[in-house]
Design a protein around this motif. Structure first.
Motif, PDB file in Angstrom:
ATOM      1  N   PRO A 153       6.646  -3.634 -17.271  1.00 12.18           N
ATOM      2  CA  PRO A 153       5.932  -2.403 -16.930  1.00 12.18           C
ATOM      3  C   PRO A 153       6.935  -1.324 -16.518  1.00 12.18           C
ATOM      4  O   PRO A 153       7.988  -1.629 -15.965  1.00 12.18           O
ATOM      5  CB  PRO A 153       5.046  -2.811 -15.753  1.00 12.18           C
ATOM      6  N   VAL A 154       6.613  -0.084 -16.815  1.00 15.59           N
ATOM      7  CA  VAL A 154       7.441   1.046 -16.412  1.00 15.59           C
ATOM      8  C   VAL A 154       6.676   1.770 -15.318  1.00 15.59           C
ATOM      9  O   VAL A 154       5.731   2.502 -15.598  1.00 15.59           O
ATOM     10  CB  VAL A 154       7.729   1.986 -17.601  1.00 15.59           C
ATOM     11  N   SER A 155       7.055   1.520 -14.079  1.00 15.99           N
ATOM     12  CA  SER A 155       6.380   2.147 -12.943  1.00 15.99           C
ATOM     13  C   SER A 155       7.413   2.505 -11.882  1.00 15.99           C
ATOM     14  O   SER A 155       7.581   1.802 -10.898  1.00 15.99           O
ATOM     15  CB  SER A 155       5.296   1.225 -12.376  1.00 15.99           C
ATOM     16  N   PRO A 156       8.143   3.610 -12.117  1.00 17.14           N
ATOM     17  CA  PRO A 156       9.209   3.982 -11.196  1.00 17.14           C
ATOM     18  C   PRO A 156       8.700   4.424  -9.829  1.00 17.14           C
ATOM     19  O   PRO A 156       7.588   4.947  -9.708  1.00 17.14           O
ATOM     20  CB  PRO A 156       9.911   5.137 -11.915  1.00 17.14           C
ATOM     21  N   THR A 157       9.534   4.223  -8.818  1.00 19.83           N
ATOM     22  CA  THR A 157       9.213   4.667  -7.460  1.00 19.83           C
ATOM     23  C   THR A 157       9.513   6.159  -7.338  1.00 19.83           C
ATOM     24  O   THR A 157      10.166   6.752  -8.205  1.00 19.83           O
ATOM     25  CB  THR A 157      10.069   3.903  -6.430  1.00 19.83           C
ATOM     26  N   TRP A 158       9.090   6.752  -6.244  1.00 18.85           N
ATOM     27  CA  TRP A 158       9.349   8.176  -6.034  1.00 18.85           C
ATOM     28  C   TRP A 158      10.831   8.447  -5.832  1.00 18.85           C
ATOM     29  O   TRP A 158      11.339   9.491  -6.271  1.00 18.85           O
ATOM     30  CB  TRP A 158       8.513   8.714  -4.881  1.00 18.85           C
ATOM     31  N   ASP A 159      11.575   7.538  -5.190  1.00 18.65           N
ATOM     32  CA  ASP A 159      13.035   7.713  -5.061  1.00 18.65           C
ATOM     33  C   ASP A 159      13.684   7.750  -6.441  1.00 18.65           C
ATOM     34  O   ASP A 159      14.586   8.541  -6.693  1.00 18.65           O
ATOM     35  CB  ASP A 159      13.655   6.566  -4.253  1.00 18.65           C
ATOM     36  N   HIS A 160      13.229   6.886  -7.301  1.00 22.45           N
ATOM     37  CA  HIS A 160      13.729   6.819  -8.672  1.00 22.45           C
ATOM     38  C   HIS A 160      13.435   8.130  -9.396  1.00 22.45           C
ATOM     39  O   HIS A 160      14.305   8.728 -10.034  1.00 22.45           O
ATOM     40  CB  HIS A 160      13.056   5.643  -9.368  1.00 22.45           C
ATOM     41  N   GLU A 161      12.190   8.598  -9.294  1.00 25.38           N
ATOM     42  CA  GLU A 161      11.790   9.849  -9.940  1.00 25.38           C
ATOM     43  C   GLU A 161      12.561  11.043  -9.385  1.00 25.38           C
ATOM     44  O   GLU A 161      12.913  11.965 -10.122  1.00 25.38           O
ATOM     45  CB  GLU A 161      10.286  10.073  -9.783  1.00 25.38           C
ATOM     46  N   ALA A 162      12.830  11.046  -8.077  1.00 23.95           N
ATOM     47  CA  ALA A 162      13.584  12.146  -7.471  1.00 23.95           C
ATOM     48  C   ALA A 162      14.989  12.220  -8.048  1.00 23.95           C
ATOM     49  O   ALA A 162      15.505  13.308  -8.330  1.00 23.95           O
ATOM     50  CB  ALA A 162      13.631  11.979  -5.949  1.00 23.95           C
ATOM     51  N   ALA A 163      15.620  11.066  -8.261  1.00 25.37           N
ATOM     52  CA  ALA A 163      16.965  11.043  -8.855  1.00 25.37           C
ATOM     53  C   ALA A 163      16.923  11.562 -10.292  1.00 25.37           C
ATOM     54  O   ALA A 163      17.782  12.358 -10.693  1.00 25.37           O
ATOM     55  CB  ALA A 163      17.542   9.623  -8.809  1.00 25.37           C
ATOM     56  N   VAL A 203      18.137   5.728 -14.931  1.00 25.16           N
ATOM     57  CA  VAL A 203      18.326   5.672 -13.492  1.00 25.16           C
ATOM     58  C   VAL A 203      17.995   4.250 -13.064  1.00 25.16           C
ATOM     59  O   VAL A 203      16.888   3.775 -13.328  1.00 25.16           O
ATOM     60  CB  VAL A 203      17.411   6.687 -12.777  1.00 25.16           C
ATOM     61  N   THR A 204      18.933   3.573 -12.436  1.00 28.37           N
ATOM     62  CA  THR A 204      18.702   2.168 -12.091  1.00 28.37           C
ATOM     63  C   THR A 204      17.705   2.013 -10.958  1.00 28.37           C
ATOM     64  O   THR A 204      17.530   2.893 -10.123  1.00 28.37           O
ATOM     65  CB  THR A 204      20.009   1.453 -11.679  1.00 28.37           C
ATOM     66  N   SER A 205      17.065   0.863 -10.966  1.00 28.73           N
ATOM     67  CA  SER A 205      16.179   0.433  -9.892  1.00 28.73           C
ATOM     68  C   SER A 205      16.665  -0.926  -9.425  1.00 28.73           C
ATOM     69  O   SER A 205      17.354  -1.638 -10.170  1.00 28.73           O
ATOM     70  CB  SER A 205      14.738   0.309 -10.392  1.00 28.73           C
ATOM     71  N   GLU A 206      16.297  -1.293  -8.221  1.00 28.78           N
ATOM     72  CA  GLU A 206      16.700  -2.607  -7.698  1.00 28.78           C
ATOM     73  C   GLU A 206      16.258  -3.724  -8.639  1.00 28.78           C
ATOM     74  O   GLU A 206      16.989  -4.668  -8.869  1.00 28.78           O
ATOM     75  CB  GLU A 206      16.080  -2.838  -6.315  1.00 28.78           C
ATOM     76  N   SER A 207      15.068  -3.581  -9.205  1.00 33.45           N
ATOM     77  CA  SER A 207      14.504  -4.657 -10.016  1.00 33.45           C
ATOM     78  C   SER A 207      15.115  -4.777 -11.405  1.00 33.45           C
ATOM     79  O   SER A 207      15.041  -5.845 -12.007  1.00 33.45           O
ATOM     80  CB  SER A 207      12.991  -4.467 -10.152  1.00 33.45           C
TER      81      SER A 207
END
Length: 187
Positions: A39-49, A111-115
């Protein structure tokens, strides 16, 4: 229990079937990475970057007759169907396209995410190069760095500029000829 006829799967292309299915998932968007639906469901921190980068490249993209977005990218001949964080593509190529190829882009940003950081750092970097994406910018939130990859080839990108820490000006080469200010990424 009944068994399927011998020709039941005849003519079924597994790659095509998988890519067809991922486009019809209800709700969140999804991508396929090495045959695994994610699934592609980025967090707001991810989107801000991503927004820090998007805001800076959008005016130049418009001048070049391009659009910025996160549309589908197909990697034919593989079990991959990506949804990049940002792609810059010619407006003419994007018009009416359900999916484009990485070679159709001018720039791809992940943009990387922890997951899924390793997916962006390793798998996508290799595949984007293999499929001819001319520029790939990796914004590594965990390492707080950026790397610009260029000169794609079948074995990967042959040139890497970075990693540079957040706050460094990153030069996007032609056709962009633009310095990205990455100071806001660290805020």
């Amino acid at each position: 229990m009944t068994t399927a006829p011998a020709d039941y799967n005849a003519g079924v292309d597994p790659e095509r079937a998988l890519k067809y299915a991922v486009q019809r998932i209800k709700g969140d968007r999804a991508q396929i990475v090495e045959g695994v639906i994610e699934p592609v469901s980025p967090t707001w921190d991810h989107e801000a970057a991503a927004e820090v980068i998007r805001d800076q490249i959008r005016p130049r993209a418009r001048e070049l007759g391009c659009v910025t977005g996160s549309g589908n990218l197909d990697l034919p001949g593989s079990s991959n169907w990506y949804v990049p964080d940002i792609a810059v593509v010619p407006a003419a190529a994007a018009k009416g396209a359900g999916a484009l190829l990485p070679e159709d882009t001018l720039l791809i940003v992940e943009v990387t995410s922890e997951s899924n950081g390793e997916t962006d750092r390793v798998v996508k970097r290799k595949r984007y190069a293999e499929y001819g994406a001319p520029l790939f910018l990796l914004v590594d939130r965990q390492e707080r760095s950026l790397t610009l990859y260029s000169e794609p080839g079948k074995l990967g990108y042959t040139r890497a500029d970075g990693p540079h820490p957040y706050g460094t000006l990153i030069r996007l080469p032609a056709p962009f000829d633009l310095d990205l200010d990455t100071q806001r990424l660290g805020e």
